[in-house]
Design a protein around this motif. Sequence first.
Motif, mmCIF file in Angstrom:
data_model
loop_
_atom_site.group_PDB
_atom_site.id
_atom_site.type_symbol
_atom_site.label_atom_id
_atom_site.label_comp_id
_atom_site.label_asym_id
_atom_site.label_seq_id
_atom_site.Cartn_x
_atom_site.Cartn_y
_atom_site.Cartn_z
ATOM 1 N N PRO A 210 8.563 21.264 -3.321
ATOM 2 C CA PRO A 210 7.937 21.976 -4.445
ATOM 3 C C PRO A 210 7.250 21.071 -5.456
ATOM 4 O O PRO A 210 6.365 21.523 -6.185
ATOM 5 N N LYS A 211 7.617 19.806 -5.542
ATOM 6 C CA LYS A 211 7.057 18.929 -6.565
ATOM 7 C C LYS A 211 5.766 18.238 -6.145
ATOM 8 O O LYS A 211 5.069 17.673 -6.983
ATOM 9 N N LYS A 212 5.464 18.238 -4.865
ATOM 10 C CA LYS A 212 4.252 17.554 -4.401
ATOM 11 C C LYS A 212 3.013 18.420 -4.662
ATOM 12 O O LYS A 212 3.025 19.627 -4.423
ATOM 13 N N THR A 213 1.964 17.766 -5.140
ATOM 14 C CA THR A 213 0.733 18.485 -5.470
ATOM 15 C C THR A 213 -0.475 17.791 -4.850
ATOM 16 O O THR A 213 -0.420 16.621 -4.466
ATOM 17 N N PHE B 58 -2.195 9.073 4.283
ATOM 18 C CA PHE B 58 -2.133 10.363 4.975
ATOM 19 C C PHE B 58 -0.815 10.528 5.723
ATOM 20 O O PHE B 58 -0.053 11.480 5.483
ATOM 21 N N PHE B 59 -0.531 9.613 6.629
ATOM 22 C CA PHE B 59 0.666 9.753 7.449
ATOM 23 C C PHE B 59 1.946 9.471 6.649
ATOM 24 O O PHE B 59 3.000 10.017 6.962
ATOM 25 N N GLY B 60 1.839 8.619 5.624
ATOM 26 C CA GLY B 60 2.995 8.389 4.777
ATOM 27 C C GLY B 60 3.391 9.638 4.015
ATOM 28 O O GLY B 60 4.583 9.952 3.882
ATOM 29 N N THR B 61 2.400 10.369 3.502
ATOM 30 C CA THR B 61 2.679 11.619 2.789
ATOM 31 C C THR B 61 3.320 12.634 3.711
ATOM 32 O O THR B 61 4.318 13.288 3.351
ATOM 33 N N PHE B 62 2.786 12.776 4.906
ATOM 34 C CA PHE B 62 3.365 13.741 5.835
ATOM 35 C C PHE B 62 4.714 13.266 6.378
ATOM 36 O O PHE B 62 5.568 14.082 6.727
ATOM 37 N N LEU C 69 18.680 4.929 2.554
ATOM 38 C CA LEU C 69 17.576 4.073 2.998
ATOM 39 C C LEU C 69 16.516 4.879 3.741
ATOM 40 O O LEU C 69 15.323 4.587 3.650
ATOM 41 N N LEU C 70 16.953 5.888 4.478
ATOM 42 C CA LEU C 70 15.997 6.726 5.200
ATOM 43 C C LEU C 70 15.047 7.425 4.228
ATOM 44 O O LEU C 70 13.866 7.620 4.539
ATOM 45 N N ASP C 71 15.555 7.786 3.051
ATOM 46 C CA ASP C 71 14.706 8.405 2.037
ATOM 47 C C ASP C 71 13.624 7.448 1.557
ATOM 48 O O ASP C 71 12.530 7.858 1.189
ATOM 49 N N ARG C 72 13.929 6.149 1.524
ATOM 50 C CA ARG C 72 12.970 5.160 1.027
ATOM 51 C C ARG C 72 11.929 4.791 2.071
ATOM 52 O O ARG C 72 10.869 4.249 1.727
ATOM 53 N N PHE C 73 12.209 5.028 3.336
ATOM 54 C CA PHE C 73 11.299 4.609 4.399
ATOM 55 C C PHE C 73 10.705 5.791 5.165
ATOM 56 O O PHE C 73 10.124 5.590 6.240
ATOM 57 N N ASP C 74 10.833 6.995 4.621
ATOM 58 C CA ASP C 74 10.331 8.153 5.364
ATOM 59 C C ASP C 74 8.823 8.081 5.589
ATOM 60 O O ASP C 74 8.308 8.509 6.623
ATOM 61 N N GLY C 75 8.091 7.507 4.631
ATOM 62 C CA GLY C 75 6.651 7.374 4.807
ATOM 63 C C GLY C 75 6.277 6.382 5.890
ATOM 64 O O GLY C 75 5.249 6.542 6.562
ATOM 65 N N LEU C 76 7.102 5.377 6.077
ATOM 66 C CA LEU C 76 6.838 4.363 7.108
ATOM 67 C C LEU C 76 6.956 4.945 8.515
ATOM 68 O O LEU C 76 6.238 4.513 9.428
ATOM 69 N N ILE D 19 0.838 -1.205 0.000
ATOM 70 C CA ILE D 19 0.000 0.000 0.000
ATOM 71 C C ILE D 19 0.870 1.250 0.000
ATOM 72 O O ILE D 19 0.585 2.223 -0.718
ATOM 73 N N LEU D 20 1.938 1.249 0.785
ATOM 74 C CA LEU D 20 2.842 2.400 0.837
ATOM 75 C C LEU D 20 3.479 2.653 -0.523
ATOM 76 O O LEU D 20 3.539 3.798 -0.990
ATOM 77 N N TRP D 21 3.948 1.584 -1.166
ATOM 78 C CA TRP D 21 4.528 1.739 -2.512
ATOM 79 C C TRP D 21 3.475 2.202 -3.507
ATOM 80 O O TRP D 21 3.760 3.028 -4.386
ATOM 81 N N GLY D 22 2.266 1.699 -3.381
ATOM 82 C CA GLY D 22 1.194 2.132 -4.267
ATOM 83 C C GLY D 22 0.890 3.609 -4.093
ATOM 84 O O GLY D 22 0.687 4.332 -5.077
ATOM 85 N N ASN D 23 0.848 4.045 -2.844
ATOM 86 C CA ASN D 23 0.594 5.453 -2.571
ATOM 87 C C ASN D 23 1.689 6.324 -3.190
ATOM 88 O O ASN D 23 1.403 7.346 -3.829
ATOM 89 N N ASP D 24 2.944 5.932 -3.011
ATOM 90 C CA ASP D 24 4.063 6.701 -3.572
ATOM 91 C C ASP D 24 4.011 6.724 -5.095
ATOM 92 O O ASP D 24 4.245 7.771 -5.721
#
Length: 266
Positions: free
Chosen positions: A171-174, A213-217, A244-251, A145-150
Motif C-alpha cells: 500500500p505504501k508504494k507509489t 525496474f526488476f528491483g522494484t518488482f 536479511l531477505l527483506d534487505r536483498f529482495d530487490g537483488l 544503484i540498488l540502494w539509491g533506487n530504494d
Amino acid sequence: MRVRAITALFFVIVLLASLLLGKYTFGLFFIVLSIWCLNEFYRLLKGSDAQPNRIMGSLLGLFAFGLYAAHYLFGLPQRYTLLSIPCIALVFIAELYRKQLKPFTGVAYTFLGLIYVVLPFAFFFALAFVTGSYTEQLPLGFMLILWGNDTGAYLVGKYTGRHKLFERVSPKKTWEGLAGGVLLALLIAWIISRYFMVLNGWQWAVVALTIAFFGTFGDLVESLFKRSQKIKDSGAILPGHGGLLDRFDGLLLAAPVVFVFLKLIL
C-alpha cells in the motif's frame, strides 16, 4: 529511526568490507548470506501444509554455490559444477523418510527457495568476474544503484506519493516513488561511470534502469509472498529492518538480469 540508521550503517560497512577485502572474503560472505536468506525463506513457510526440507535445501545450496564459487576463486574446472545436479535426486529421496501430507509440495518449496534465493546470489557473485578477472566495481556499483533506487523511491514516495503503484501488495508504494527511485538510480549510475571504468556511461545507465525496474518488482514479489503467509518481516536479525531477505529482495530478480545483460555485451 535512530535504530534503523545505526543498523543500516553497520550493515553497509560489513557489506562494503566483504567486497573491498578481496575475492575470497567476498565469496565466503555471500555464500553464508545466501544460505541465511534461504533459511529465512523456509521459515516464512512455517505452518504451511507442506514444509520444505530445510536441511537438504541448505546443504544443496551450500554445495552448489560452493562449487560455483570454487570455479571462479580457485580455477576449479567448470565441469565439476555439474556435481550438484545428481544431488537434486537426494531431495526427492529424502522426502520418502519424512511424513508430509503433501510431499511433492514440500519438494517444490525446497527447490523454489534454491531458485528464488541462492541462484540470484550466485549470479550476483559472478558479477565480480564477468570481465574475466575479479573486480569489485560491478557488484559495488550494483549495490550503490540498488540502494539509491530504494532511497529515492522512499523519500519521493513519502513526501509526494499520491498514486498507488500496487496497493493490493504494498500500500505504501507509489508511482511517484518509482519515478524518484529511477531518477536517483540513473544519477548514481552517471556518477559511478566517472570512476568505475569497467563499463561506459550508457552501459551503466542500462544497468541502473534494469535494477530500478526488476528491483522494484523484486520487492513487490517478496511482499506478496509475506502477505500470503501473513508475516510482516522475513526475520529479526537487523533491528528496525527485519530480516536479511527483506534487505536483498530487490537483488533477487535484478541480479540475474544484469548478469545476462553484461555477458551479452562484454
